[in-house]
Design a protein around this motif. Structure first.
Motif, PDB file in Angstrom:
ATOM      1  N   UNK A 232       0.850  -1.194   0.000  1.00  0.00           N
ATOM      2  CA  UNK A 232       0.000   0.000   0.000  1.00  0.00           C
ATOM      3  C   UNK A 232       0.885   1.243   0.000  1.00  0.00           C
ATOM      4  N   UNK A 233       0.285   2.377  -0.317  1.00  0.00           N
ATOM      5  CA  UNK A 233       0.964   3.670  -0.271  1.00  0.00           C
ATOM      6  C   UNK A 233       0.498   4.410   0.971  1.00  0.00           C
ATOM      7  N   UNK A 234       1.443   4.777   1.791  1.00  0.00           N
ATOM      8  CA  UNK A 234       1.113   5.443   3.058  1.00  0.00           C
ATOM      9  C   UNK A 234       1.572   6.891   3.026  1.00  0.00           C
ATOM     10  N   UNK A 235       0.684   7.781   3.397  1.00  0.00           N
ATOM     11  CA  UNK A 235       1.029   9.194   3.540  1.00  0.00           C
ATOM     12  C   UNK A 235       1.352   9.494   4.990  1.00  0.00           C
ATOM     13  N   UNK A 236       2.411  10.256   5.208  1.00  0.00           N
ATOM     14  CA  UNK A 236       2.833  10.583   6.573  1.00  0.00           C
ATOM     15  C   UNK A 236       2.918  12.100   6.742  1.00  0.00           C
TER      16      UNK A 236
END
Length: 374
Positions: A232-236
């Motif tokens: 998955x692509x995680x935004x932080x």
């Protein structure tokens, strides 16, 4: 009259308070009524920035996605994603977000079982194994039997049991040979055979595979036994607190007086939150423009957005006093937790005179010593 105090805490001192404090430090009979008072107010400024940095990163784990990922808030554009506002400049929390439709769970090449065929036995569960092993006692040599040399046929004159009784510990005593049947002639380890059955395979020639422990399969190295892989692509959204201290110029009191001030002074604090908050009035002339420039300067750095800024101004009302009736002394008056306090120092001129006198005295002593030596 000294300036009025603008921040929280202790206020400025009046001329009457200053003269009264100095009078108590003068010799009896001297007056401070004509004392000359000059403000030397000290200031310290600290600016705390809370900035934010947003970035994306690709994540992956073996097996199904963790529950914490399933509970993340979904976003479409990280730059415009809404996150909780910071509670204060000390809020350095990190917010994790999940890019919409980026979460995927892919079955592994093992078919989702988490197992793969053992490469050692190729799924057969067993491997080749020698059915018999050389005897450790006699090494499979002629020592296997004193009568037949381990060949099964007794050689005449080689062995007479009555003439050669067994000696040594019972574990090393010779036994009946399994080949020539002579008693007391054979190695106790192999009974004259020269080798022993393999206990690992029970002399069958096939033993359980040591790699898979006889199961025929091992944990899949690709998915670590999970059967799938999740990506998955995680935004932080990461927040950082940065504290900067302003170096404001100040005039220091001499030695001992400076030590007394630093030890006992009672500083007052003013906190500025909004950009339009006025600066405290009790500032040295050179401090005001420097402090105003410092608190409005941009600090977050490249790729960061400032969220909050707090300016903490600490101030100390400090007064330099000279009394005509005490020309060799100067007084520094400031507030402390015990009330108004005075630090006394020798004037620069007086210190120079004492130093000069000391130098002259040393030179005279040296001159006398030289005359005596001659």
């Amino acid at each position: 009259m000294a300036e009025a105090w603008s921040g929280d805490g202790v206020g400025a001192l009046s001329d009457e308070e200053i003269r009264e404090a100095v009078r108590r430090r003068l010799k009896p009979g001297l007056s401070a009524a004509t004392a000359k008072i000059a403000a030397l107010h000290r200031s310290r400024c600290t600016v705390v920035h809370l900035s934010e940095h947003r970035r994306e990163e690709e994540r992956a784990v073996d097996g199904p996605p963790p529950k914490v990922v399933l509970g993340l808030k979904v976003y479409d554009d990280l730059d415009t994603a809404q996150v909780p506002a910071p509670r204060s400049v000390d809020d350095t929390s990190t917010t994790r977000l999940l890019l919409r439709e980026s979460l995927r769970e892919t079955p592994c090449v093992c078919g989702g079982s988490g197992r793969a065929q053992c490469t050692t036995c190729e799924g057969a569960t067993t491997v080749d194994c020698p059915p018999r092993l050389g005897c450790k006692e006699c090494g499979g040599t002629a020592d296997a039997c004193d009568a037949c040399d381990g060949k099964g046929r007794v050689r005449k004159g080689r062995f007479v049991p009555e003439d050669a009784p067994p000696e040594g510990p019972a574990s090393l005593a010779r036994v009946k040979c399994a080949k020539c049947r002579q008693p007391g002639a054979a190695c106790p380890g192999c009974r004259g055979l020269g080798d022993i059955p393999c206990t690992r395979c029970d002399a069958t020639g096939r033993a359980p595979c040591p790699e898979c422990e006889g199961k025929g399969s091992i944990t899949c190295a690709r998915c670590k036994g999970k059967g799938s892989r999740s990506t998955w692509t995680e935004g932080r959204v990461e927040r950082e607190r940065v504290e900067k201290v302003a170096e404001l110029p100040e005039r220091h009191a001499p030695g001992r007086a400076r030590w007394t001030i630093n030890r006992h002074a009672l500083w007052s604090r003013t906190v500025l939150v909004e950009a339009g908050d006025p600066l405290p009035h009790l500032l040295e002339p050179g401090h005001r423009p420097e402090l105003d420039r410092f608190r409005t300067a941009q600090r977050p750095g490249a790729g960061r957005t400032e969220l909050l800024r707090t300016v903490r101004v600490e101030q100390l009302p400090l007064y330099h006093v000279r009394v005509a009736e005490a020309p060799n002394q100067e007084f520094y008056v400031f507030p402390s937790r015990d009330g108004v306090r005075v630090a006394v120092a020798m004037t620069t001129q007086r210190a120079q005179l004492i130093t000069g006198a000391a130098v002259v005295a040393v030179l005279l002593v040296l001159a006398v010593l030289l005359l005596v030596v001659r």
